[in-house]
Enzyme design. Structure first.
Site, PDB file in Angstrom:
ATOM      1  N   PHE A 205       0.855  -1.193   0.000  1.00 20.80           N
ATOM      2  CA  PHE A 205       0.000   0.000   0.000  1.00 20.80           C
ATOM      3  C   PHE A 205       0.889   1.240   0.000  1.00 20.80           C
ATOM      4  O   PHE A 205       1.747   1.380   0.864  1.00 20.80           O
ATOM      5  CB  PHE A 205      -0.930   0.019   1.219  1.00 20.80           C
ATOM      6  CG  PHE A 205      -1.927   1.148   1.150  1.00 20.80           C
ATOM      7  CD1 PHE A 205      -3.140   0.983   0.496  1.00 20.80           C
ATOM      8  CD2 PHE A 205      -1.631   2.390   1.707  1.00 20.80           C
ATOM      9  CE1 PHE A 205      -4.049   2.037   0.401  1.00 20.80           C
ATOM     10  CE2 PHE A 205      -2.537   3.452   1.606  1.00 20.80           C
ATOM     11  CZ  PHE A 205      -3.752   3.268   0.960  1.00 20.80           C
TER      12      PHE A 205
ATOM     13  N   ASP B  41       9.175   2.614   1.500  1.00 15.82           N
ATOM     14  CA  ASP B  41       8.031   3.359   2.003  1.00 15.82           C
ATOM     15  C   ASP B  41       7.945   3.083   3.495  1.00 15.82           C
ATOM     16  O   ASP B  41       7.522   2.006   3.923  1.00 15.82           O
ATOM     17  CB  ASP B  41       6.762   2.894   1.279  1.00 15.82           C
ATOM     18  CG  ASP B  41       5.498   3.565   1.813  1.00 15.82           C
ATOM     19  OD1 ASP B  41       5.546   4.150   2.917  1.00 15.82           O
ATOM     20  OD2 ASP B  41       4.460   3.487   1.134  1.00 15.82           O
TER      21      ASP B  41
ATOM     22  N   LYS C 133       2.676   9.823   8.654  1.00 14.20           N
ATOM     23  CA  LYS C 133       1.982   9.329   9.855  1.00 14.20           C
ATOM     24  C   LYS C 133       2.575   9.879  11.166  1.00 14.20           C
ATOM     25  O   LYS C 133       2.333  11.014  11.505  1.00 14.20           O
ATOM     26  CB  LYS C 133       1.993   7.804   9.829  1.00 14.20           C
ATOM     27  CG  LYS C 133       1.005   7.258   8.789  1.00 14.20           C
ATOM     28  CD  LYS C 133       0.716   5.797   9.027  1.00 14.20           C
ATOM     29  CE  LYS C 133      -0.106   5.155   7.944  1.00 14.20           C
ATOM     30  NZ  LYS C 133      -1.539   5.343   8.114  1.00 14.20           N
TER      31      LYS C 133
END
Ligand code: PMP
Length: 398
Positions: free
Chosen positions: A139, A224, A253
């Site tokens: 993702f 990532d 995040k």
């Protein structure tokens, strides 16, 4: 407002792309707890999807961000920004990166990394090198290009045509990966531990070979670290659990502790590909967001949160495995990397377990019918973990 009143406005005016929500609205947080608008106290074992790692309303965070808020929130990247320079320095000091560019989200950071990788080869006079190999079940975000990179068709299909140049191969399958490399490949992009699909870590041996392949074929390795970064896996950055370094890695995040910020972190030689004017962002790296990042970095270091994530994560994993062996045969597998934890169930009860836990005032998430996912704040103690596990054991029993 009570949740039923909020629901009324929400259904009338909010473009809800998130589906059915849990019927609660939170108005206050402190440490690992949240309070709802109807006055109930909850314990958060999901951290707003790996964002609130330092806990809610941490005094250092509140002080630094409030001070900045009263002085200057935003000006422009046309001028120098103290907290931006300082946060870039902190990130470089603590990682393999030499240069950092700030964005507002994980998807935007990944877009920046993809642009940088393609531009790097263009500047070397190799514009044909534009293909990026990513992993199935990965993702990387919800923009068209990051959806194109994401290895889960369900997210991308409705938005075709997608950005060209992405190939997907299975996780931990080095043969498939090396077979997918062509003379057009510019980069391999992966999550050290896949998050959204259910905590699937890369094997150390696999990543070592991937690094060697990148060196041999002159490809860039992009990690990532939007979810694995900032202490979640037990090291400040996920790659530090392995014996290799990426050329580029992205963050978001937990970096801002809830204030939106992302980062593209790169080795100097790669970062040089971005000439002035070739990439930008209005809000990216503004004084408030970077001050939030500095506060998070300070707290991570002072409270040794990565170490705590490693220790308590290991503790929870062992306890869950014991639970599976002794009294909860419905648990079929536990996967954990620090405090990034997935519990695989051999019955389709994950949504019910999540709801039972909600009744017991714990927040966690399910992935589909058979998987539970927990991402607690990195400040939790083994005692917090014990209380959570006692509740979970009851919920699974029920
Ligand atoms: N990459 C990874 C690994 C993620 O887990 C996420 C978000 N779940 C993203 C990228 C996208 O981040 P954002 O929602 O901030 O765009």
């Amino acid at each position: 407002m009570l949740v039923k009143d909020i629901q009324e406005y929400d259904s009338q005016f909010f473009m809800n792309t998130f589906g059915k929500r849990t019927p609660v609205a939170f108005e206050k947080g402190q440490g690992i707890n949240l309070w709802s608008t109807d006055g109930e106290k909850y314990t958060d074992f999901f951290s707003g999807i790996a964002v609130n790692s330092i806990g809610y309303a941490h005094p250092t965070f509140v002080r630094m961000v409030t001070e900045q808020l009263t002085k200057l929130v935003h000006c422009s990247n046309l001028y120098y920004i103290e907290s931006q320079a300082l946060l870039a320095r902190e990130l470089c000091r603590n990682s393999c990166a030499d240069k950092v560019f700030f964005s507002n989200s994980g998807a935007e950071a990944n877009e920046g990394a993809i642009k940088l990788a393609r531009l790097y080869f263009r500047k070397l006079g190799m514009p044909e090198k534009y293909e990026i190999i990513t992993l199935q079940k990965s993702f990387h975000g919800r923009t068209i290009t990051t959806l194109s990179a994401t290895g889960q068709d369900k997210y991308a299909k409705p938005f075709e045509p997608l950005t060209q140049g992405f190939k997907k191969v299975p996780l931990n399958d080095f043969e498939a990966l090396s077979a997918a490399v062509t003379e057009n490949t510019c980069a391999i992009m992966l999550e050290p531990v896949q998050g959204e699909s259910g905590v699937y870590p890369c094997d150390a041996q696999y990543l070592k070979k991937v690094r060697e392949l990148c060196d041999e074929k002159k490809l860039l390795l992009i990690f990532d670290e939007v979810q694995t970064g900032m202490g979640r896996t037990g090291k400040l950055f996920g790659y530090q659990k392995y014996d290799i370094e990426p050329d580029i890695f992205t963050l978001a995040k937990a970096l801002g502790g809830g204030i939106p910020i992302g980062a593209v972190c790169a080795k100097d030689q790669v970062a040089q590909a971005f000439a002035p004017g070739e990439h930008g962002s209005t809000f990216g790296g503004n004084p408030l967001a970077c001050t939030a990042g500095l506060a998070v970095m300070k707290i991570m270091e002072e409270e040794k949160l990565p170490e705590n994530a490693q220790r308590v994560g290991e503790y929870i994993k062992e306890k869950l495995q014991a639970l599976a062996a002794e009294s909860c045969p419905v648990i079929s597998e536990v996967r954990a990397s620090g405090l990034m934890i997935a519990i695989e169930l051999n019955a389709p009860i994950a949504p019910q377990v999540k709801n039972k836990m909600f009744e017991k005032k714990y927040l966690l998430a399910n992935i589909g019918e058979n998987m539970l996912r927990i991402l607690p704040p990195l400040i939790i103690t083994t005692q917090d973990a014990d209380e959570f596990l006692a509740a979970l054991s009851c919920a699974l029993g029920e």
